[in-house]
Enzyme design. Structure first.
Site, PDB file in Angstrom:
ATOM      1  N   ASP A  22       0.827  -1.198   0.000  1.00  0.00           N
ATOM      2  CA  ASP A  22       0.000   0.000   0.000  1.00  0.00           C
ATOM      3  C   ASP A  22       0.869   1.258   0.000  1.00  0.00           C
ATOM      4  O   ASP A  22       1.931   1.277   0.619  1.00  0.00           O
ATOM      5  CB  ASP A  22      -0.895  -0.019   1.250  1.00  0.00           C
ATOM      6  CG  ASP A  22      -1.999   1.023   1.178  1.00  0.00           C
ATOM      7  OD1 ASP A  22      -2.312   1.488   0.065  1.00  0.00           O
ATOM      8  OD2 ASP A  22      -2.547   1.369   2.237  1.00  0.00           O
ATOM      9  N   GLY A  23       0.403   2.290  -0.697  1.00  0.00           N
ATOM     10  CA  GLY A  23       1.068   3.586  -0.634  1.00  0.00           C
ATOM     11  C   GLY A  23       1.636   4.101  -1.938  1.00  0.00           C
ATOM     12  O   GLY A  23       2.278   5.167  -1.949  1.00  0.00           O
ATOM     13  N   ARG A  35      -0.425   9.197 -10.132  1.00  0.00           N
ATOM     14  CA  ARG A  35      -0.460   7.945  -9.389  1.00  0.00           C
ATOM     15  C   ARG A  35       0.255   6.823 -10.136  1.00  0.00           C
ATOM     16  O   ARG A  35       0.864   5.937  -9.535  1.00  0.00           O
ATOM     17  CB  ARG A  35      -1.913   7.526  -9.130  1.00  0.00           C
ATOM     18  CG  ARG A  35      -2.629   8.369  -8.089  1.00  0.00           C
ATOM     19  CD  ARG A  35      -4.095   7.971  -7.974  1.00  0.00           C
ATOM     20  NE  ARG A  35      -4.233   6.574  -7.611  1.00  0.00           N
ATOM     21  CZ  ARG A  35      -4.239   6.130  -6.348  1.00  0.00           C
ATOM     22  NH1 ARG A  35      -4.066   6.977  -5.347  1.00  0.00           N
ATOM     23  NH2 ARG A  35      -4.392   4.850  -6.101  1.00  0.00           N
ATOM     24  N   HIS A  39       2.927   3.559  -9.065  1.00  0.00           N
ATOM     25  CA  HIS A  39       2.817   2.132  -9.378  1.00  0.00           C
ATOM     26  C   HIS A  39       4.092   1.611 -10.049  1.00  0.00           C
ATOM     27  O   HIS A  39       4.523   0.482  -9.785  1.00  0.00           O
ATOM     28  CB  HIS A  39       1.605   1.883 -10.280  1.00  0.00           C
ATOM     29  CG  HIS A  39       0.296   2.171  -9.607  1.00  0.00           C
ATOM     30  ND1 HIS A  39      -0.027   1.667  -8.372  1.00  0.00           N
ATOM     31  CD2 HIS A  39      -0.773   2.897 -10.021  1.00  0.00           C
ATOM     32  CE1 HIS A  39      -1.242   2.083  -8.037  1.00  0.00           C
ATOM     33  NE2 HIS A  39      -1.711   2.827  -9.014  1.00  0.00           N
ATOM     34  N   LEU A 133      11.937 -20.154  -3.624  1.00  0.00           N
ATOM     35  CA  LEU A 133      10.883 -19.300  -3.079  1.00  0.00           C
ATOM     36  C   LEU A 133       9.615 -19.525  -3.880  1.00  0.00           C
ATOM     37  O   LEU A 133       9.654 -19.598  -5.105  1.00  0.00           O
ATOM     38  CB  LEU A 133      11.287 -17.817  -3.166  1.00  0.00           C
ATOM     39  CG  LEU A 133      10.229 -16.794  -2.755  1.00  0.00           C
ATOM     40  CD1 LEU A 133      10.031 -16.801  -1.239  1.00  0.00           C
ATOM     41  CD2 LEU A 133      10.612 -15.375  -3.229  1.00  0.00           C
ATOM     42  N   ARG A 190       1.589  -4.838   6.269  1.00  0.00           N
ATOM     43  CA  ARG A 190       0.944  -3.819   5.445  1.00  0.00           C
ATOM     44  C   ARG A 190       1.775  -2.551   5.535  1.00  0.00           C
ATOM     45  O   ARG A 190       2.132  -2.090   6.619  1.00  0.00           O
ATOM     46  CB  ARG A 190      -0.484  -3.526   5.897  1.00  0.00           C
ATOM     47  CG  ARG A 190      -1.140  -2.479   4.967  1.00  0.00           C
ATOM     48  CD  ARG A 190      -2.589  -2.242   5.266  1.00  0.00           C
ATOM     49  NE  ARG A 190      -3.138  -1.346   4.235  1.00  0.00           N
ATOM     50  CZ  ARG A 190      -4.315  -1.483   3.650  1.00  0.00           C
ATOM     51  NH1 ARG A 190      -5.095  -2.483   3.988  1.00  0.00           N
ATOM     52  NH2 ARG A 190      -4.726  -0.633   2.730  1.00  0.00           N
TER      53      ARG A 190
END
Length: 244
Positions: A22-23, A35, A39, A133, A190
């Site tokens: 988030d953020g 924005r 991303h 992983l 988070r």
């Protein structure tokens, strides 16, 4: 917590970290950028998180990439996110495969374009046998929808006479989820300072430890993951029982 101690722990049991990334938007806003720029920087943080997970002995990393609610965002933002996903699938999967990382996706694929679905399937097939992983990306994903779909699958088995109502257990539900072959998360992180779950892995995080970080996702790096893992190691995980 040292790298060696983390790896020793993961040799005896899985270490599953789930992250709500988030953020991105706030990171861009602070810099007077669109924005979409946030991303794009967030994609760099994904690379750092994967690298750090391997170095710190995490065996399973699950990232909340795009929620079922995110489809309601402005069309240009959704288009940018899908473009970043295409780029990631085209340019990162080969590297992840060379690094022995398994990649898988969970969520509702019906809303995705055919080319993205095909690229996802190819990535999952290519990396299926990798063991360093297990990277799971939640895409077009919602926890309530996942549980609803699981209930439908279980109900179908009951209606067909292949499962009795008294036979339904927690394991029945778990094995009907998108994450059926994954261990439940040990740690949910988070970023951005928000303290909510946002419809993420609702069933699976029943006994996970939560760590909320003030860092915005594009600034997330190994030090933040290491700090969260150190916090996890300091907690007494009782799973509903009395502390020993």
């Amino acid at each position: 917590m040292s790298q060696s101690s983390l790896q020793t722990s993961s040799e005896t049991s899985p270490l599953h970290v789930a992250i709500i990334m988030d953020g991105n938007g706030r990171w861009a806003k602070k810099r007077f950028l669109p924005r979409t720029a946030g991303h794009k920087k967030g994609a760099d943080a994904v690379r750092r998180a994967i690298k750090a997970s391997v170095e710190l002995g995490v065996t399973h990393l699950t990232l909340f990439g795009f929620s079922s609610e995110n489809w309601k965002r402005p069309e240009d933002e959704v288009s940018t996110l899908m473009g970043l996903l295409r780029h990631y699938l085209a340019h990162e999967v080969k590297r992840l495969n060379e690094e022995n990382v398994r990649i898988r996706f969970i969520g509702d694929r019906s809303k995705l374009s055919d080319d993205i679905i095909k690229a996802i399937e190819q990535a999952e097939t290519l990396t299926a046998d990798n063991t360093t992983l297990c990277l799971t990306i939640a895409l077009s994903y919602g926890g309530r929808d996942e549980i609803t779909q699981a209930v439908k699958r279980i109900s179908q088995k009951v209606s067909e006479g292949n499962l009795g109502i008294d036979e339904i257990s927690e394991e029945t539900v778990s094995s009907s989820l998108f994450t059926a072959d994954l261990p439940d998360p040990d740690l949910l992180i988070r970023t951005s300072g928000e303290q909510r779950i946002s419809n993420f892995l609702l069933w699976q995080i029943a006994y996970a430890e939560f760590v909320f970080l003030d860092v915005l996702w594009p600034d997330f790096d190994k030090t933040h993951l290491e700090s969260a893992l150190k916090e996890l190691s300091s907690r007494d995980r009782r799973y509903g029982m009395i502390s020993g």
